[in-house]
Design a protein around this motif. Structure first.
Motif, short mmCIF file in Angstrom:
data_model
loop_
_atom_site.label_atom_id
_atom_site.label_comp_id
_atom_site.label_asym_id
_atom_site.label_seq_id
_atom_site.Cartn_x
_atom_site.Cartn_y
_atom_site.Cartn_z
N TYR A 334 33.58 -11.84 -36.55
CA TYR A 334 34.69 -11.28 -37.32
C TYR A 334 35.29 -10.08 -36.58
N ARG A 335 36.54 -9.79 -36.89
CA ARG A 335 37.23 -8.64 -36.31
C ARG A 335 38.07 -7.94 -37.38
N ASN A 336 38.34 -6.65 -37.13
CA ASN A 336 39.30 -5.88 -37.91
C ASN A 336 40.65 -5.97 -37.22
N VAL A 337 41.69 -6.26 -37.97
CA VAL A 337 43.03 -6.41 -37.39
C VAL A 337 43.96 -5.35 -37.98
N VAL A 338 44.60 -4.59 -37.11
CA VAL A 338 45.56 -3.58 -37.54
C VAL A 338 46.96 -4.17 -37.43
N LEU A 339 47.65 -4.25 -38.56
CA LEU A 339 49.04 -4.69 -38.58
C LEU A 339 49.94 -3.48 -38.39
N SER A 340 50.68 -3.46 -37.30
CA SER A 340 51.49 -2.30 -36.96
C SER A 340 52.73 -2.20 -37.84
N LEU A 341 52.92 -1.04 -38.45
CA LEU A 341 54.16 -0.73 -39.16
C LEU A 341 55.03 0.17 -38.29
N PRO A 348 58.65 4.67 -39.03
CA PRO A 348 57.19 4.50 -39.03
C PRO A 348 56.60 4.56 -40.43
N GLY A 349 55.74 3.60 -40.73
CA GLY A 349 55.06 3.58 -42.02
C GLY A 349 55.79 2.83 -43.11
N ASP A 350 57.02 2.38 -42.86
CA ASP A 350 57.77 1.64 -43.87
C ASP A 350 57.42 0.16 -43.84
N ALA A 351 57.38 -0.45 -45.02
CA ALA A 351 57.21 -1.90 -45.14
C ALA A 351 58.15 -2.41 -46.22
N THR A 352 58.83 -3.51 -45.94
CA THR A 352 59.77 -4.08 -46.90
C THR A 352 59.04 -4.87 -47.98
N THR A 353 59.79 -5.19 -49.04
CA THR A 353 59.25 -6.05 -50.08
C THR A 353 58.72 -7.35 -49.48
N GLU A 354 59.52 -7.97 -48.63
CA GLU A 354 59.12 -9.24 -48.02
C GLU A 354 57.86 -9.09 -47.19
N GLN A 355 57.78 -8.01 -46.41
CA GLN A 355 56.60 -7.79 -45.59
C GLN A 355 55.36 -7.58 -46.43
N MET A 356 55.48 -6.80 -47.51
CA MET A 356 54.32 -6.55 -48.37
C MET A 356 53.83 -7.84 -49.02
N ASP A 357 54.76 -8.65 -49.51
CA ASP A 357 54.35 -9.95 -50.08
C ASP A 357 53.67 -10.81 -49.03
N PHE A 358 54.23 -10.82 -47.82
CA PHE A 358 53.67 -11.63 -46.74
C PHE A 358 52.29 -11.12 -46.34
N ILE A 359 52.11 -9.80 -46.24
CA ILE A 359 50.81 -9.24 -45.88
C ILE A 359 49.77 -9.57 -46.95
N ALA A 360 50.19 -9.55 -48.21
CA ALA A 360 49.28 -9.95 -49.29
C ALA A 360 48.83 -11.40 -49.10
N ASP A 361 49.76 -12.26 -48.68
CA ASP A 361 49.39 -13.66 -48.38
C ASP A 361 48.41 -13.73 -47.22
N LEU A 362 48.65 -12.92 -46.18
CA LEU A 362 47.72 -12.89 -45.05
C LEU A 362 46.33 -12.45 -45.49
N ALA A 363 46.29 -11.44 -46.37
CA ALA A 363 44.99 -10.95 -46.85
C ALA A 363 44.25 -12.05 -47.59
N ASP A 364 44.97 -12.82 -48.40
CA ASP A 364 44.33 -13.92 -49.12
C ASP A 364 43.84 -15.01 -48.17
N GLN A 365 44.63 -15.29 -47.15
CA GLN A 365 44.30 -16.39 -46.25
C GLN A 365 43.22 -16.02 -45.24
N TYR A 366 43.25 -14.76 -44.76
CA TYR A 366 42.40 -14.42 -43.63
C TYR A 366 41.33 -13.36 -43.93
N SER A 367 41.45 -12.62 -45.05
CA SER A 367 40.60 -11.43 -45.21
C SER A 367 40.10 -11.22 -46.63
#
Length: 564
Positions: A334-341, A348-367
């Motif tokens: 296993y590895r820790n993955v840093v998603l760069s914002l 720096p540090g901003d995430a859009t609605t679409e990105q947050m929804d997508f990252i939530a999907d990534l978390a469900d799928q991979y983490s």
């Protein structure tokens, strides 16, 4: 991760009802703005330049995918389609309507979140290592201790109105990723000679107008007494901290005035009475809290994966991303993955609605449906199988989340600055964007190597500029925005405060100033020497001399050329 119990649910329900009535009274002019101010601050609501800003607490930086989706919903429904992740492992929304804030708090409560104590003179959000529980260099998992402290700090009646805001960080790894030295209280989990677990306690760190590194006042505190000992610290501060001058009200000023040895003596004296009182943590209570932080359903995997190794050898872009954004994990395979914002061209540090929804999907799928916020303003998927890194990278890249720059110059920390904050002296985001544009060439960026660049729009130092290898501070000169530069700061085990190199610069000069600092480093560095190591070896003089040697753009300041 921790789930609310009946007490949490009841507390939040009652607070929302109380706040809803306070908002009603304010909108009906039954409360003046002055009367409403401390009430809204208790619920994380600030008035900024253009609108209200709501800061939401993310305890010790841990999020579920459901909670991130709720952030995305709030951004879309109540804001302008994005949120800003902060150095306190929180999220801020910058375009909030007052009358809608009770609804937002209701939405947060539905996913076990709130905005309580994210502002005001109280104990703020507990922060920790973003890799707690999964770090390869971890000594002890700090999450149960962080949760115990979260529960203790929430609505603590004795410490609701401290002289100033109060920040606590906790670290349990060999590397300090929680920046404990610049917190009011920094806790490091350690073992004593008998093999018992406890804390090294550091007090009086902080940035702002008077940057100070914390002082160790106890080398070993048994974990059972962490609450009673911290209460003793807070009582000394609450009684003797200055309330006549907010610029001298932080605990760091009190510790400096008394001296660390005398402060420690007073704390020990204060602690003698409650030491074994009802706030002592029992083994049963610790096990109850720790049960919320069990390991997910890891499968047994080999440490190496042939398909991953093949992608690594064949794809340079993927290899660069793995080198910078993928971190070791304590579980094989296993590895820790840093998603760069920190994609070039994006604040720096901003995430859009679409990105947050997508990252939530990534978390469900991979983490396993979980993720973390770093105090460098990025997001982490903490439990990704080695064999799935390539597909994750391809998906993240398509959504602007795979910039291979973690730890590099363009992975800079930046507060919202004068674009939003009413306290700021200067804008931060345009400076960050100009610098990332100047250093957008990835090969050059990787050649420079690890370098922390931190930008704050005012002396409050929300961008942590004091501990940046290069720190940039926005200052006001007769109504104009200028930028002061320091070098040599660093966070972590060997924390240091940067030193100012000289007179400030105009905004247009900043990319060239950074370029010149980098040129000195590349010219003078030893093989494999990091920027901070070169600065510490040489001092600031050669950097200062080169930066100020010739003028940049012949910028005029008060009728004279400003040389940089």
């Amino acid at each position: 991760m921790y789930r609310y119990d009946q007490h949490d649910h009841q507390i939040i329900k009652e607070r929302i009802a109380q706040y809803r009535d306070q908002v009603r009274r304010r909108l009906a002019d039954e409360l003046t703005e002055e009367e409403f101010l401390p009430l809204r601050l208790q619920n994380g609501l600030y008035m900024q330049r253009h609108a209200y800003m709501l800061r939401i607490a993310v305890p010790y930086g841990m999020l579920s995918s459901a909670q991130l989706r709720k952030f995305a919903y709030i951004a879309k429904t109540y804001d302008r389609g994005y949120g800003h992740f902060t150095t306190r492992q929180n999220i801020q929304f910058n375009w909030i309507e007052l009358e809608q804030t009770p609804e937002i708090l209701e939405h947060l409560a539905s996913v076990e979140m709130h905005a309580i104590q994210t502002s005001g003179n109280c104990m703020r959000n507990i922060t920790s290592d973003e890799f707690a529980g999964v770090a390869a260099d971890e000594i002890i998992d700090t999450r149960p201790y962080a949760e115990i402290l979260r529960q203790w700090t929430t609505f603590h009646p004795e410490f609701a109105y401290l002289p100033r805001k109060f920040k606590i960080a906790i670290n349990g790894s060999k590397e300090d990723r929680a920046a404990i030295a610049v917190h009011d209280i920094g806790l490091t989990v350690v073992y004593n000679e008998a093999g018992e677990v406890g804390f090294q306690v550091m007090v009086g760190g902080g940035m702002g107008r008077t940057p100070i590194l914390g002082s160790i006042i106890r080398e070993f505190l048994p974990w059972q007494h962490v609450i009673t000992y911290l209460e003793a610290i807070l009582r000394i501060y609450n009684e003797y901290g200055r309330r006549d001058n907010k610029y001298k009200a932080r605990i760091k000023i009190l510790v400096k005035a008394l001296g660390a040895e005398e402060f420690a003596r007073q704390v020990e004296e204060q602690w003698a009475d409650p030491k074994d009182g009802p706030a002592t943590i029992t083994e049963t209570e610790f096990k109850r809290i720790a049960s919320y932080f069990t390991h997910p359903a890891y499968v047994t995997l080999p440490e190496q994966n042939a398909e991953f190794s093949a992608h690594l050898a064949e794809n340079k872009a993927f290899s660069n991303w793995v080198r910078r954004n993928v971190k070791p994990h304590k579980v094989a395979g296993y590895r820790n993955v840093v998603l760069s914002l920190k994609k070039p061209g994006v604040p720096p540090g901003d995430a859009t609605t679409e990105q947050m929804d997508f990252i939530a999907d990534l978390a469900d799928q991979y983490s396993f449906g979980e993720l973390r916020i770093t105090h460098e303003q990025n997001l982490v998927l903490a439990d990704v199988q080695l064999s799935e890194l390539f597909s994750l990278w391809e998906a993240a890249k398509a959504h602007g989340l795979a910039t291979p720059n973690i730890g590099l110059l363009t992975d800079l920390i930046c507060c919202p600055g004068g674009d939003f904050c009413s306290l700021a002296n200067a804008k931060s985001i345009p400076i960050a964007l100009d610098i990332t544009d100047r250093f957008s060439q990835l090969d050059y960026l990787h050649d420079i190597g690890e370098l922390d660049l931190n930008i704050s729009g005012c002396i409050n130092a929300c961008g942590h500029h004091h501990v940046g290898n290069i720190g940039v501070l926005g200052v006001d000169k007769d109504g104009s925005e200028w930028y002061q530069v320091s070098i040599g700061g660093t966070q972590g085990i060997n924390a240091a405060i940067g030193k100012i190199i000289g007179p400030s610069f105009a905004a247009a000069q900043m990319p060239e100033v950074i370029e010149r600092l980098i040129k000195v480093y590349l010219r003078e560095r030893f093989e494999d020497e990091k920027f901070i190591d070169t600065v510490q070896r040489l001092g600031i003089t050669p950097f200062k001399e080169f930066v100020y040697a010739t003028p940049i753009h012949s910028t005029v300041l008060h009728g004279e050329d400003e040389y940089v």
